[in-house]
Scaffold this motif. Sequence first.
Motif, PDB file in Angstrom:
ATOM      1  N   THR A  78     -29.348   8.172  22.794  1.00 34.11           N
ATOM      2  CA  THR A  78     -29.983   7.671  24.012  1.00 34.11           C
ATOM      3  C   THR A  78     -29.415   6.290  24.349  1.00 34.11           C
ATOM      4  N   TYR A  79     -30.114   5.549  25.203  1.00 37.25           N
ATOM      5  CA  TYR A  79     -29.638   4.231  25.642  1.00 37.25           C
ATOM      6  C   TYR A  79     -30.217   3.131  24.764  1.00 37.25           C
ATOM      7  N   TRP A  91     -27.152   4.761  20.063  1.00 40.32           N
ATOM      8  CA  TRP A  91     -27.207   4.316  21.462  1.00 40.32           C
ATOM      9  C   TRP A  91     -25.800   4.407  22.060  1.00 40.32           C
ATOM     10  N   ASN A  92     -25.744   4.744  23.336  1.00 46.55           N
ATOM     11  CA  ASN A  92     -24.459   4.801  24.033  1.00 46.55           C
ATOM     12  C   ASN A  92     -23.863   3.408  24.180  1.00 46.55           C
ATOM     13  N   ASP A  95     -17.441  -5.014  17.449  1.00 43.51           N
ATOM     14  CA  ASP A  95     -17.905  -4.785  16.073  1.00 43.51           C
ATOM     15  C   ASP A  95     -19.287  -4.130  16.000  1.00 43.51           C
ATOM     16  N   ARG A  96     -19.971  -4.019  17.137  1.00 44.79           N
ATOM     17  CA  ARG A  96     -21.257  -3.301  17.109  1.00 44.79           C
ATOM     18  C   ARG A  96     -21.076  -1.791  17.237  1.00 44.79           C
ATOM     19  N   VAL A  97     -19.893  -1.369  17.619  1.00 48.68           N
ATOM     20  CA  VAL A  97     -19.659   0.066  17.833  1.00 48.68           C
ATOM     21  C   VAL A  97     -19.334   0.713  16.498  1.00 48.68           C
ATOM     22  N   THR A  98     -20.099   1.717  16.123  1.00 44.25           N
ATOM     23  CA  THR A  98     -19.939   2.300  14.784  1.00 44.25           C
ATOM     24  C   THR A  98     -19.349   3.706  14.802  1.00 44.25           C
ATOM     25  N   ALA A  99     -19.281   4.336  15.978  1.00 44.86           N
ATOM     26  CA  ALA A  99     -18.753   5.703  16.037  1.00 44.86           C
ATOM     27  C   ALA A  99     -17.994   5.898  17.321  1.00 44.86           C
ATOM     28  N   TYR A 101     -20.451   4.864  20.307  1.00 45.74           N
ATOM     29  CA  TYR A 101     -21.859   4.831  19.918  1.00 45.74           C
ATOM     30  C   TYR A 101     -22.120   3.721  18.912  1.00 45.74           C
ATOM     31  N   GLU A 102     -23.369   3.263  18.932  1.00 44.13           N
ATOM     32  CA  GLU A 102     -23.849   2.344  17.905  1.00 44.13           C
ATOM     33  C   GLU A 102     -24.970   3.033  17.139  1.00 44.13           C
TER      34      GLU A 102
END
Length: 294
Positions: free
Chosen positions: A135-136, A173-174, A213-217, A265-266
């Motif tokens: 989700t957001y 989250w997107n 760096d917050r993006v994990t996927a 995604y995060e």
Amino acid sequence: MTELPSRRLLLVHAHPDDESINNGATMARYAAEGAHVTLVTCTLGERGEVIPPELRHLTGAALGEHRKAELAAAMAELGVHDVRLLGGPGRYGDSGMMGLPDNDDPACFWQADVDEAAASLAEVILEVRPQVLVTYDEDGGYGHPDHIQAHRVAMRAAELAGAAGWRIPKVYWNRVPRSVAEDAFARLREELPGLPFPSAAAVSDVPGVVDDDRVTAEIDGGAGHAAAKAAAMRAHATQIAVAPGERCFALSNDLAQPLFTTEYYELVRGEAAGHGGNRETDLFAGTTDAAEAA
Ligand SMILES: [Zn+2]
């Protein structure tokens, strides 16, 4: 209990079109891989601005009906068969852009009781038992009241379902990494003279942009799934104009924005399975055991 595929993905979105813009490649990939993909859309987007002049007579409930058909066509492009409207068709109305009097309409999603809406969504969670929820973020990606409310309802529903017996192992989250957005806009501005749009949007117009760096996927659509995403976006013709070549699109503001074929995604709940600080490339990574044990 219904026999569902072993991998199950649930996405919660505000309006028809948000799912294709944000997650079209991801949905196409997992549908093609045989995962069960469930989309819950919270409103029919009855207050959206219509792009094609020949369809501008559609407003209110008529636009909602039309957008429901666009959503069905988009899901056919993505191979997604489980699409639900939160609380049933027309239960929650589009709230319009933030700050408009539309926000005060008692029938709109922004005025909905979060616990009541979340209880409806929790029923879906308990039925489908997804390992992954998308989700957001808390700002709804960009501050639209229906997107903020979709976030609140999705996160609350996950809590309610957890208390009732299905704790979703991974919640995402997107996102869009800032460097990816900046590079894409730099290319877009160079290509602009050849595009059917007069000017480009800005990085700040893209929902969910955060520091890298917050993006994990990241899910790379690959050629086939990226094409399915573009086709799904085209199916939302009242809302989206996709440029030839399918590298960019515009909403009703006619500002070009990049069409991201890799989606980001995060992870905000659960254990990231990326190795050595690398991003995950599968949203289900690491979930099988957790899901079977639950
Ligand atoms: Zn939306």
